[in-house]
Design a protein around this motif. Structure first.
Motif, PDB file in Angstrom:
ATOM      1  N   ARG A 197       0.820  -1.149   0.193  1.00 32.46           N
ATOM      2  CA  ARG A 197      -0.086   0.083   0.140  1.00 32.46           C
ATOM      3  C   ARG A 197       0.896   1.229   0.119  1.00 32.46           C
ATOM      4  O   ARG A 197       0.447   2.218  -0.726  1.00 32.46           O
ATOM      5  CB  ARG A 197      -1.056   0.021   1.296  1.00 32.46           C
ATOM      6  CG  ARG A 197      -2.073  -1.059   1.045  1.00 32.46           C
ATOM      7  CD  ARG A 197      -3.093  -0.701   2.134  1.00 32.46           C
ATOM      8  NE  ARG A 197      -2.898  -1.101   3.289  1.00 32.46           N
ATOM      9  CZ  ARG A 197      -2.776  -2.376   3.906  1.00 32.46           C
ATOM     10  NH1 ARG A 197      -3.221  -3.364   3.124  1.00 32.46           N
ATOM     11  NH2 ARG A 197      -2.462  -2.646   5.219  1.00 32.46           N
ATOM     12  N   GLN A 198       1.909   1.172   0.708  1.00 28.93           N
ATOM     13  CA  GLN A 198       2.844   2.546   0.678  1.00 28.93           C
ATOM     14  C   GLN A 198       3.506   2.707  -0.537  1.00 28.93           C
ATOM     15  O   GLN A 198       3.694   3.738  -1.055  1.00 28.93           O
ATOM     16  CB  GLN A 198       3.945   2.173   1.926  1.00 28.93           C
ATOM     17  CG  GLN A 198       3.338   2.139   3.112  1.00 28.93           C
ATOM     18  CD  GLN A 198       4.286   2.382   4.437  1.00 28.93           C
ATOM     19  OE1 GLN A 198       5.088   3.011   4.291  1.00 28.93           O
ATOM     20  NE2 GLN A 198       4.035   1.476   5.722  1.00 28.93           N
ATOM     21  N   PHE A 199       4.047   1.625  -1.036  1.00 32.61           N
ATOM     22  CA  PHE A 199       4.654   1.567  -2.559  1.00 32.61           C
ATOM     23  C   PHE A 199       3.534   2.150  -3.494  1.00 32.61           C
ATOM     24  O   PHE A 199       3.579   2.955  -4.415  1.00 32.61           O
ATOM     25  CB  PHE A 199       5.189   0.368  -2.850  1.00 32.61           C
ATOM     26  CG  PHE A 199       6.822   0.151  -2.497  1.00 32.61           C
ATOM     27  CD1 PHE A 199       7.707   0.676  -2.874  1.00 32.61           C
ATOM     28  CD2 PHE A 199       6.938  -0.590  -1.153  1.00 32.61           C
ATOM     29  CE1 PHE A 199       8.925   0.552  -2.743  1.00 32.61           C
ATOM     30  CE2 PHE A 199       8.346  -0.604  -0.938  1.00 32.61           C
ATOM     31  CZ  PHE A 199       9.282   0.032  -1.487  1.00 32.61           C
ATOM     32  N   THR A 200       2.353   1.588  -3.402  1.00 30.37           N
ATOM     33  CA  THR A 200       1.250   1.795  -4.585  1.00 30.37           C
ATOM     34  C   THR A 200       1.008   3.427  -4.344  1.00 30.37           C
ATOM     35  O   THR A 200       1.062   3.909  -5.315  1.00 30.37           O
ATOM     36  CB  THR A 200       0.088   1.043  -4.418  1.00 30.37           C
ATOM     37  OG1 THR A 200       0.303  -0.300  -4.468  1.00 30.37           O
ATOM     38  CG2 THR A 200      -1.165   1.465  -5.259  1.00 30.37           C
ATOM     39  N   ALA A 201       1.097   3.797  -3.010  1.00 31.27           N
ATOM     40  CA  ALA A 201       0.618   5.370  -2.992  1.00 31.27           C
ATOM     41  C   ALA A 201       1.752   6.217  -3.666  1.00 31.27           C
ATOM     42  O   ALA A 201       1.460   7.095  -4.092  1.00 31.27           O
ATOM     43  CB  ALA A 201       0.652   5.691  -1.558  1.00 31.27           C
ATOM     44  N   LEU A 232      -2.800   7.168 -14.518  1.00 30.72           N
ATOM     45  CA  LEU A 232      -3.634   5.954 -14.333  1.00 30.72           C
ATOM     46  C   LEU A 232      -4.677   5.605 -13.274  1.00 30.72           C
ATOM     47  O   LEU A 232      -4.390   6.490 -12.049  1.00 30.72           O
ATOM     48  CB  LEU A 232      -2.296   5.134 -13.835  1.00 30.72           C
ATOM     49  CG  LEU A 232      -1.264   4.723 -14.797  1.00 30.72           C
ATOM     50  CD1 LEU A 232      -0.316   3.590 -14.138  1.00 30.72           C
ATOM     51  CD2 LEU A 232      -1.602   4.209 -16.217  1.00 30.72           C
ATOM     52  N   SER A 233      -5.549   5.238 -13.663  1.00 27.58           N
ATOM     53  CA  SER A 233      -6.700   4.877 -12.862  1.00 27.58           C
ATOM     54  C   SER A 233      -6.212   3.827 -11.587  1.00 27.58           C
ATOM     55  O   SER A 233      -5.164   3.147 -11.827  1.00 27.58           O
ATOM     56  CB  SER A 233      -7.832   4.243 -13.417  1.00 27.58           C
ATOM     57  OG  SER A 233      -7.660   2.842 -13.944  1.00 27.58           O
ATOM     58  N   LYS A 234      -7.069   3.878 -10.598  1.00 27.50           N
ATOM     59  CA  LYS A 234      -6.517   2.816  -9.619  1.00 27.50           C
ATOM     60  C   LYS A 234      -6.475   1.471 -10.239  1.00 27.50           C
ATOM     61  O   LYS A 234      -5.536   0.798  -9.566  1.00 27.50           O
ATOM     62  CB  LYS A 234      -7.485   3.122  -8.290  1.00 27.50           C
ATOM     63  CG  LYS A 234      -7.242   2.333  -7.164  1.00 27.50           C
ATOM     64  CD  LYS A 234      -8.136   2.633  -6.221  1.00 27.50           C
ATOM     65  CE  LYS A 234      -7.830   1.848  -4.766  1.00 27.50           C
ATOM     66  NZ  LYS A 234      -8.803   2.252  -3.820  1.00 27.50           N
ATOM     67  N   GLU A 235      -7.655   1.105 -10.682  1.00 33.98           N
ATOM     68  CA  GLU A 235      -7.499  -0.243 -11.355  1.00 33.98           C
ATOM     69  C   GLU A 235      -6.413  -0.624 -12.284  1.00 33.98           C
ATOM     70  O   GLU A 235      -5.750  -1.646 -12.154  1.00 33.98           O
ATOM     71  CB  GLU A 235      -8.901  -0.570 -12.014  1.00 33.98           C
ATOM     72  CG  GLU A 235      -9.049  -2.017 -12.525  1.00 33.98           C
ATOM     73  CD  GLU A 235     -10.065  -2.310 -13.225  1.00 33.98           C
ATOM     74  OE1 GLU A 235     -10.675  -3.480 -13.644  1.00 33.98           O
ATOM     75  OE2 GLU A 235     -10.962  -1.078 -13.499  1.00 33.98           O
ATOM     76  N   GLU A 236      -6.067   0.150 -13.038  1.00 37.17           N
ATOM     77  CA  GLU A 236      -5.007   0.149 -14.030  1.00 37.17           C
ATOM     78  C   GLU A 236      -3.826  -0.071 -13.442  1.00 37.17           C
ATOM     79  O   GLU A 236      -2.663  -0.968 -13.378  1.00 37.17           O
ATOM     80  CB  GLU A 236      -5.023   1.153 -14.907  1.00 37.17           C
ATOM     81  CG  GLU A 236      -3.961   1.264 -16.207  1.00 37.17           C
ATOM     82  CD  GLU A 236      -4.175  -0.248 -17.070  1.00 37.17           C
ATOM     83  OE1 GLU A 236      -3.150  -0.684 -17.633  1.00 37.17           O
ATOM     84  OE2 GLU A 236      -5.269  -0.817 -17.171  1.00 37.17           O
ATOM     85  N   LEU A 237      -3.444   0.783 -12.195  1.00 41.07           N
ATOM     86  CA  LEU A 237      -2.186   0.890 -11.523  1.00 41.07           C
ATOM     87  C   LEU A 237      -2.119  -0.591 -10.884  1.00 41.07           C
ATOM     88  O   LEU A 237      -1.082  -0.991 -10.761  1.00 41.07           O
ATOM     89  CB  LEU A 237      -2.277   1.987 -10.475  1.00 41.07           C
ATOM     90  CG  LEU A 237      -0.947   2.131  -9.708  1.00 41.07           C
ATOM     91  CD1 LEU A 237       0.427   2.326 -10.510  1.00 41.07           C
ATOM     92  CD2 LEU A 237      -1.141   3.248  -8.574  1.00 41.07           C
ATOM     93  N   LEU A 287       1.743  -6.992 -11.989  1.00 39.35           N
ATOM     94  CA  LEU A 287       2.409  -7.748 -13.162  1.00 39.35           C
ATOM     95  C   LEU A 287       4.047  -7.436 -12.832  1.00 39.35           C
ATOM     96  O   LEU A 287       4.908  -8.329 -13.177  1.00 39.35           O
ATOM     97  CB  LEU A 287       2.245  -7.102 -14.697  1.00 39.35           C
ATOM     98  CG  LEU A 287       0.757  -7.376 -14.959  1.00 39.35           C
ATOM     99  CD1 LEU A 287       0.515  -6.695 -16.326  1.00 39.35           C
ATOM    100  CD2 LEU A 287       0.747  -9.048 -15.343  1.00 39.35           C
ATOM    101  N   VAL A 288       4.316  -6.164 -12.244  1.00 37.71           N
ATOM    102  CA  VAL A 288       5.670  -6.039 -11.987  1.00 37.71           C
ATOM    103  C   VAL A 288       6.199  -6.860 -10.873  1.00 37.71           C
ATOM    104  O   VAL A 288       7.182  -7.675 -10.918  1.00 37.71           O
ATOM    105  CB  VAL A 288       5.756  -4.581 -11.418  1.00 37.71           C
ATOM    106  CG1 VAL A 288       7.218  -4.296 -10.726  1.00 37.71           C
ATOM    107  CG2 VAL A 288       5.838  -3.623 -12.679  1.00 37.71           C
ATOM    108  N   SER A 289       5.328  -7.297  -9.834  1.00 37.77           N
ATOM    109  CA  SER A 289       5.562  -8.044  -8.757  1.00 37.77           C
ATOM    110  C   SER A 289       5.933  -9.622  -9.448  1.00 37.77           C
ATOM    111  O   SER A 289       6.684 -10.399  -8.861  1.00 37.77           O
ATOM    112  CB  SER A 289       4.410  -8.139  -7.825  1.00 37.77           C
ATOM    113  OG  SER A 289       4.251  -6.932  -7.286  1.00 37.77           O
ATOM    114  N   GLY A 290       4.878  -9.851 -10.326  1.00 37.63           N
ATOM    115  CA  GLY A 290       5.050 -11.270 -10.902  1.00 37.63           C
ATOM    116  C   GLY A 290       6.433 -11.381 -11.601  1.00 37.63           C
ATOM    117  O   GLY A 290       7.313 -12.349 -11.427  1.00 37.63           O
ATOM    118  N   GLY A 324       6.789  -0.525 -18.454  1.00 33.96           N
ATOM    119  CA  GLY A 324       5.236  -0.852 -18.386  1.00 33.96           C
ATOM    120  C   GLY A 324       4.143  -0.126 -17.421  1.00 33.96           C
ATOM    121  O   GLY A 324       3.237   0.113 -17.864  1.00 33.96           O
ATOM    122  N   LEU A 325       4.674   0.443 -16.177  1.00 37.38           N
ATOM    123  CA  LEU A 325       4.169   1.286 -15.459  1.00 37.38           C
ATOM    124  C   LEU A 325       3.541   2.608 -16.058  1.00 37.38           C
ATOM    125  O   LEU A 325       2.627   3.009 -15.852  1.00 37.38           O
ATOM    126  CB  LEU A 325       5.024   1.443 -14.032  1.00 37.38           C
ATOM    127  CG  LEU A 325       4.964   0.261 -13.042  1.00 37.38           C
ATOM    128  CD1 LEU A 325       5.772   0.528 -12.003  1.00 37.38           C
ATOM    129  CD2 LEU A 325       3.512  -0.200 -12.546  1.00 37.38           C
TER     130      LEU A 325
END
Length: 205
Positions: free
Chosen positions: A136-140, A149-154, A160-163, A201-202
């Motif tokens: 959550r902290q990284f996502t913020a 980017l929308s929240k869903e797209e992010l 995918l990056v985590s994978g 990608g991001l």
């Protein structure tokens, strides 16, 4: 100096890590574990109480330190006007690659890959409850740098990056370290490629 109890507990955890990586969580039996660790079932029950608790402790042993390193790296750059996407990705990726190249770290990454491949809801809840705050902290911070980017797209892109990171950490990839390349150089090359790939990608429109 380790006490006898600490030594026994670590021996059980190390044996469990090997067996979970090789056979999965369901496939690895307590009988196999006690034989591999050189302990009896009573010792496993004393230190962990149940197989589920043992699985959780295998993850805690690695993930507590990993995510502590990640959050410290993120704290140094979060919210700063000069912070780049590459900086945030480095804070997320580099500590993980350091772990994966540290002794039995690659083995643990295979255990982590098993956790997602086997769709164990109990384990997923444990990981979410105990380490979800890190993402959550990284996502913020990613959201701050990627306002288009929308929240869903992010969320899709971060997943995918985590994978890709998990794949790189597990040692399953086609690109293996060459004999004339040191572990450190190979890790740095992996990080550079993964950060560049992930940033593209991001940030894609």
């Amino acid at each position: 100096m380790q006490t006898s109890q600490q030594s026994t507990k670590e021996r059980i955890l190390s044996a469990a890590e090997v067996l979970f990586a090789r056979h999965g969580f369901e496939g690895a039996s307590l009988r196999q574990l006690t034989a591999a660790a050189g302990v009896n079932l009573a010792a496993v029950n004393y230190h962990f109480g149940s197989k589920d608790r043992l699985v959780e402790e295998v993850f805690r042993r690695r993930l507590d330190e990993l995510n502590s390193r990640r959050l410290k790296a993120l704290a140094r750059i979060a919210g700063q006007p000069e912070t780049t996407l590459d900086d945030v990705l480095a804070a997320f990726i580099k500590p993980a690659l350091e772990l994966s190249h540290d002794g039995s770290g690659t083995l643990f990454m295979r255990v982590l890959a098993r956790a997602f491949a086997e769709h164990d809801d109990t384990l997923r809840k444990f990981l979410s409850d105990n380490y979800g705050h890190v993402m959550r902290q990284f996502t913020a911070e990613f959201a701050r740098l990627l306002p288009h980017l929308s929240k869903e797209e992010l969320y899709w892109r971060i997943d995918l990056v985590s994978g890709a990171l998990t794949h790189a950490m597990s040692g399953f990839g086609m690109i293996q370290r060459k004999s004339d390349v040191t572990e450190t150089v190979h890790r740095e090359q992996t990080a550079a490629h993964l950060i560049r790939f992930s940033a593209a990608g991001l940030s894609h429109p």
